[in-house]
Write a protein that holds these residues in place. Structure first.
Motif, PDB file in Angstrom:
ATOM      1  N   GLY A  30      31.145 -14.102 -39.963  1.00  0.00           N
ATOM      2  CA  GLY A  30      31.174 -13.621 -41.362  1.00  0.00           C
ATOM      3  C   GLY A  30      30.227 -13.442 -41.576  1.00  0.00           C
ATOM      4  O   GLY A  30      29.623 -13.105 -42.849  1.00  0.00           O
ATOM      5  N   ALA A  31      28.687 -13.155 -41.109  1.00  0.00           N
ATOM      6  CA  ALA A  31      28.128 -12.806 -42.145  1.00  0.00           C
ATOM      7  C   ALA A  31      26.300 -12.083 -40.625  1.00  0.00           C
ATOM      8  O   ALA A  31      25.845 -11.525 -40.616  1.00  0.00           O
ATOM      9  CB  ALA A  31      26.531 -13.740 -42.342  1.00  0.00           C
ATOM     10  N   GLU A  32      26.984 -11.087 -39.723  1.00  0.00           N
ATOM     11  CA  GLU A  32      26.550 -10.026 -38.736  1.00  0.00           C
ATOM     12  C   GLU A  32      25.759  -9.106 -39.627  1.00  0.00           C
ATOM     13  O   GLU A  32      24.787  -9.251 -38.979  1.00  0.00           O
ATOM     14  CB  GLU A  32      27.896  -9.741 -38.186  1.00  0.00           C
ATOM     15  CG  GLU A  32      28.528 -10.556 -37.534  1.00  0.00           C
ATOM     16  CD  GLU A  32      29.710 -10.969 -37.952  1.00  0.00           C
ATOM     17  OE1 GLU A  32      30.876 -11.872 -37.433  1.00  0.00           O
ATOM     18  OE2 GLU A  32      30.495 -10.442 -39.263  1.00  0.00           O
ATOM     19  N   LEU A  33      26.273  -8.585 -40.540  1.00  0.00           N
ATOM     20  CA  LEU A  33      25.676  -7.716 -40.810  1.00  0.00           C
ATOM     21  C   LEU A  33      24.481  -8.194 -41.631  1.00  0.00           C
ATOM     22  O   LEU A  33      23.216  -7.365 -41.120  1.00  0.00           O
ATOM     23  CB  LEU A  33      26.466  -7.014 -42.057  1.00  0.00           C
ATOM     24  CG  LEU A  33      25.457  -5.212 -42.530  1.00  0.00           C
ATOM     25  CD1 LEU A  33      25.197  -4.545 -41.124  1.00  0.00           C
ATOM     26  CD2 LEU A  33      26.172  -4.934 -43.109  1.00  0.00           C
ATOM     27  N   PRO A  34      23.718  -8.787 -42.573  1.00  0.00           N
ATOM     28  CA  PRO A  34      23.008  -9.283 -42.801  1.00  0.00           C
ATOM     29  C   PRO A  34      22.227  -9.707 -41.654  1.00  0.00           C
ATOM     30  O   PRO A  34      20.732 -10.136 -41.551  1.00  0.00           O
ATOM     31  CB  PRO A  34      23.047 -11.105 -44.094  1.00  0.00           C
ATOM     32  CG  PRO A  34      24.810 -10.338 -44.035  1.00  0.00           C
ATOM     33  CD  PRO A  34      24.874  -9.518 -42.876  1.00  0.00           C
ATOM     34  N   TRP A  35      22.648 -10.714 -40.646  1.00  0.00           N
ATOM     35  CA  TRP A  35      21.841 -11.098 -39.291  1.00  0.00           C
ATOM     36  C   TRP A  35      21.406  -9.552 -38.355  1.00  0.00           C
ATOM     37  O   TRP A  35      20.143 -10.247 -38.615  1.00  0.00           O
ATOM     38  CB  TRP A  35      22.436 -11.611 -39.100  1.00  0.00           C
ATOM     39  CG  TRP A  35      22.278 -12.281 -36.874  1.00  0.00           C
ATOM     40  CD1 TRP A  35      21.366 -13.165 -36.902  1.00  0.00           C
ATOM     41  CD2 TRP A  35      21.971 -11.924 -35.833  1.00  0.00           C
ATOM     42  NE1 TRP A  35      21.162 -13.956 -35.597  1.00  0.00           N
ATOM     43  CE2 TRP A  35      20.861 -12.752 -35.065  1.00  0.00           C
ATOM     44  CE3 TRP A  35      21.774 -10.410 -35.712  1.00  0.00           C
ATOM     45  CZ2 TRP A  35      20.330 -12.089 -33.514  1.00  0.00           C
ATOM     46  CZ3 TRP A  35      21.592 -10.148 -34.225  1.00  0.00           C
ATOM     47  CH2 TRP A  35      20.656 -10.384 -34.051  1.00  0.00           C
ATOM     48  N   LEU A  36      21.784  -8.907 -38.899  1.00  0.00           N
ATOM     49  CA  LEU A  36      21.481  -7.347 -38.307  1.00  0.00           C
ATOM     50  C   LEU A  36      20.845  -6.577 -38.800  1.00  0.00           C
ATOM     51  O   LEU A  36      19.416  -6.460 -38.565  1.00  0.00           O
ATOM     52  CB  LEU A  36      22.323  -5.951 -37.822  1.00  0.00           C
ATOM     53  CG  LEU A  36      23.998  -6.414 -37.039  1.00  0.00           C
ATOM     54  CD1 LEU A  36      24.694  -5.588 -36.724  1.00  0.00           C
ATOM     55  CD2 LEU A  36      23.082  -6.570 -35.431  1.00  0.00           C
ATOM     56  N   TYR A  37      20.350  -7.230 -40.391  1.00  0.00           N
ATOM     57  CA  TYR A  37      19.746  -6.164 -41.445  1.00  0.00           C
ATOM     58  C   TYR A  37      17.865  -7.527 -41.174  1.00  0.00           C
ATOM     59  O   TYR A  37      16.883  -6.783 -40.861  1.00  0.00           O
ATOM     60  CB  TYR A  37      19.613  -6.737 -42.536  1.00  0.00           C
ATOM     61  CG  TYR A  37      20.815  -5.363 -43.130  1.00  0.00           C
ATOM     62  CD1 TYR A  37      20.998  -3.967 -42.790  1.00  0.00           C
ATOM     63  CD2 TYR A  37      21.790  -5.842 -44.485  1.00  0.00           C
ATOM     64  CE1 TYR A  37      21.627  -3.479 -42.885  1.00  0.00           C
ATOM     65  CE2 TYR A  37      22.481  -4.833 -44.510  1.00  0.00           C
ATOM     66  CZ  TYR A  37      22.569  -3.150 -44.056  1.00  0.00           C
ATOM     67  OH  TYR A  37      23.508  -2.480 -44.413  1.00  0.00           O
ATOM     68  N   ARG A  38      18.136  -8.534 -41.305  1.00  0.00           N
ATOM     69  CA  ARG A  38      17.163  -9.185 -40.460  1.00  0.00           C
ATOM     70  C   ARG A  38      16.613  -8.791 -39.468  1.00  0.00           C
ATOM     71  O   ARG A  38      15.394  -8.799 -39.237  1.00  0.00           O
ATOM     72  CB  ARG A  38      18.098 -10.888 -41.048  1.00  0.00           C
ATOM     73  CG  ARG A  38      16.105 -12.095 -40.380  1.00  0.00           C
ATOM     74  CD  ARG A  38      16.726 -13.289 -40.821  1.00  0.00           C
ATOM     75  NE  ARG A  38      16.425 -14.716 -40.802  1.00  0.00           N
ATOM     76  CZ  ARG A  38      15.379 -14.986 -41.775  1.00  0.00           C
ATOM     77  NH1 ARG A  38      14.697 -13.950 -42.556  1.00  0.00           N
ATOM     78  NH2 ARG A  38      14.237 -15.275 -41.511  1.00  0.00           N
ATOM     79  N   THR A  39      17.217  -8.991 -38.312  1.00  0.00           N
ATOM     80  CA  THR A  39      17.002  -8.521 -36.965  1.00  0.00           C
ATOM     81  C   THR A  39      15.846  -7.165 -36.916  1.00  0.00           C
ATOM     82  O   THR A  39      14.729  -6.582 -36.523  1.00  0.00           O
ATOM     83  CB  THR A  39      17.894  -8.925 -36.059  1.00  0.00           C
ATOM     84  OG1 THR A  39      18.703  -9.677 -35.794  1.00  0.00           O
ATOM     85  CG2 THR A  39      17.250  -8.164 -34.544  1.00  0.00           C
TER      86      THR A  39
END
Length: 204
Positions: A98-107
């Motif tokens: 449910g928060a995949e894109l924010p995780w990708l941005y952070r990474t």
């Protein structure tokens, strides 16, 4: 052209290198693929993070991830997108449902920082705790006065302003990228906007 936010601050309009411009005006998560749902599945309730899950992740978020990177790295964006997705696959158990894109941005922020500092791909098992101070996004801002105002901000404030202006992140989605609570993200965005407004006035 300057814009006004909810706090009455006069803010510069920050043009994105890909032509999508402007600051998000509200503090609720925006609609579209940049928004993380407010309520996410409990651990173990989401789909298994297998090859099908990864294929769906790439299909849904690769374009947004590429836009994030091209705004900050230009011609290196395609290779760095592949690097971030490699991290996502190898660390798939860490990617929150449910928060995949924010995780990708952070990474992606960590990958960009390490790429610039080391000049080589980052070992995916050893992401740093903080992004380095030299923000490559500054070089992509074409308006000199806006660039000066952004340069006057701290790296953290500048990161928050650009995540809001270019990725449209607010609320829970912004909190996920910053690694803070929703309330902390709202407060950080408000402070960053106020400091940007002050820097904008000072540069005028």
């Amino acid at each position: 052209m300057p814009t006004d936010d909810e706090g009455g601050h006069v803010l510069p309009r920050i043009e994105s290198p890909d032509g999508e411009n402007g600051l998000a005006d509200d503090l609720d998560a925006p609609e579209g693929d940049a928004a993380a749902p407010e309520v996410r599945p409990m651990a173990g309730e989401g789909p298994p993070h297998d090859a099908d899950w990864f294929t769906a992740l790439v299909h849904e978020h690769e374009r947004a991830l590429y836009r994030y990177l091209v705004r900050r790295t230009g011609q290196e964006a395609a290779d760095l997108t592949a690097d971030v997705l490699t991290v996502a696959w190898r660390r798939r158990d860490d990617v929150p449902d449910g928060a995949e894109l924010p995780w990708l941005y952070r990474t992606a922020g960590f990958v960009v920082a390490n790429h610039r500092r080391k000049g080589r791909p980052i070992p995916v098992e050893h992401l740093p705790d903080e992004v380095e101070d030299d923000d490559p996004a500054l070089h992509a801002v074409r308006d000199e006065q806006v660039r000066e105002a952004l340069a006057a901000l701290s790296p953290r404030d500048r990161q928050i302003v650009l995540l809001n202006a270019w990725e449209g992140l607010t609320g829970q989605a912004l909190a996920e990228v910053l690694g803070v609570s929703r309330g902390g993200a709202d407060a950080a965005l408000s402070r960053a906007r106020a400091r940007l407004a002050a820097a904008w006035v000072a540069s005028d």
